[in-house]
Design a protein around this motif. Structure first.
Motif, short mmCIF file in Angstrom:
data_model
loop_
_atom_site.label_atom_id
_atom_site.label_comp_id
_atom_site.label_asym_id
_atom_site.label_seq_id
_atom_site.Cartn_x
_atom_site.Cartn_y
_atom_site.Cartn_z
N ILE A 128 0.71 -1.42 0.01
CA ILE A 128 0.13 0.02 -0.08
C ILE A 128 0.96 1.43 -0.15
N THR A 129 2.05 1.11 1.03
CA THR A 129 2.87 2.45 0.99
C THR A 129 3.53 2.62 -0.44
N LEU A 130 3.82 1.60 -1.27
CA LEU A 130 4.76 1.76 -2.43
C LEU A 130 3.62 2.11 -3.31
N ARG A 131 2.34 1.71 -3.58
CA ARG A 131 1.44 2.25 -4.40
C ARG A 131 1.15 3.69 -4.07
N ALA A 132 0.68 3.99 -2.77
CA ALA A 132 0.40 5.32 -2.71
C ALA A 132 1.53 6.19 -2.89
N SER A 133 2.71 5.97 -2.82
CA SER A 133 3.89 6.96 -3.30
C SER A 133 3.95 6.80 -4.66
N LEU A 134 3.77 5.92 -5.27
CA LEU A 134 4.00 6.13 -6.88
C LEU A 134 2.64 6.73 -7.43
#
Length: 278
Positions: A128-134
């Protein structure tokens, strides 16, 4: 006429399966045939694109009131509410099972366990963190709002298309009941082709928006190349993840397919947000 009616119910069934959006028909109609549910898999890319279009719209509009990361988290919260955290649950279960299971029986047992362990919690937080950051790295301006929405939409469509890739290449785990067996009992090459055709509307939408909003020809070429690379790399990602599951447990499960979808979305966003020097 009956064939078009069947197609309509298959589309409604895909929406009912992938989201909590209340729509008529589909598997909710009296005497619904399981074949409708099985056929609905070809509409996954279309439904995924429409769903991610809403996610991208929430993100784009929220960016005018909050910083991009907060806007991205609000968009993902909206999406999780709309889907019931369908694929996020699959990510957590897959990380728990393949991270903590040493044998085939252990992995299958953990996949059925509704509790979330340390591997699942860590994997879900990172995903989730990676997707939100992207998503938050996509810069929103009044002129680029529609392009950003289109790019997020493409990640949702390609992610669901990755499910089709996996089901075309690999079988389900034998002797195991579950929704995955009902929804995709037998995916033939013709169904994969049909599902790929339903991926095209989202890709065409992205390309059209790019043509109308791009600052120059280089941006058009860059986004086009990235989009083609995203489709290819997501397919490879699904192929490798599915192959790993087959080696470990002898086939695919619903959680494995859902995790593959999430991997496809992340891969697409990684490619679309990558910097390409002139």
């Amino acid at each position: 006429m009956s064939r078009w009616l069947f197609e309509w119910h298959a589309l409604m069934s895909a929406i009912q399966f992938l989201t909590r959006i209340p729509v008529p028909g589909g598997m909710h109609q009296p005497g619904a045939d399981l074949a409708i549910l099985q056929h609905s898999i070809i509409y996954y890319p279309l439904v995924g694109g429409l769903l991610a279009f809403l996610t991208g719209t929430v993100y784009g509009l929220a960016c005018f009131a909050w910083i991009p990361l907060v806007a991205a988290l609000l968009a993902l919260a909206f999406e999780a509410f709309t889907t019931g955290g369908f694929h996020e649950d699959a990510v957590a279960d897959s990380c728990d099972a393949f991270g903590g299971g040493w044998t085939r029986d252990d992995i299958l047992r953990i996949l059925k366990d509704s509790r979330v362990g340390s591997y699942g919690a860590l994997g879900l937080i990172l995903a989730i963190t990676l997707r939100a950051s992207l998503i938050s790295s996509l810069v929103v301006t009044p002129e680029k709002l529609l392009l950003v929405v289109a790019l997020v939409a493409s990640s949702g469509a390609i992610g669901r298309w990755t499910i089709l890739v996996m089901r075309t290449l690999y079988p389900l785990v034998s002797g195991r009941d579950g929704l995955s067996k009902d929804i995709a009992g037998d995916v033939r090459p013709g169904m994969f082709l049909a599902g790929t055709l339903w991926l095209l509307p989202t890709l065409i939408f992205v390309f059209t928006v790019t043509l109308t909003t791009a600052a120059d020809q280089w941006e058009v070429i860059t986004i086009s190349v990235k989009l083609a690379a995203a489709v290819s790399l997501s397919a490879i990602c699904g192929w490798l993840w599915g192959r790993y599951a087959v080696q470990k447990i002898g086939g695919l499960t619903g959680d494995v397919l859902g995790c593959g979808c999430y991997l496809g979305q992340i891969m697409t966003l990684l490619v679309l947000t990558a910097s390409i020097p002139r």
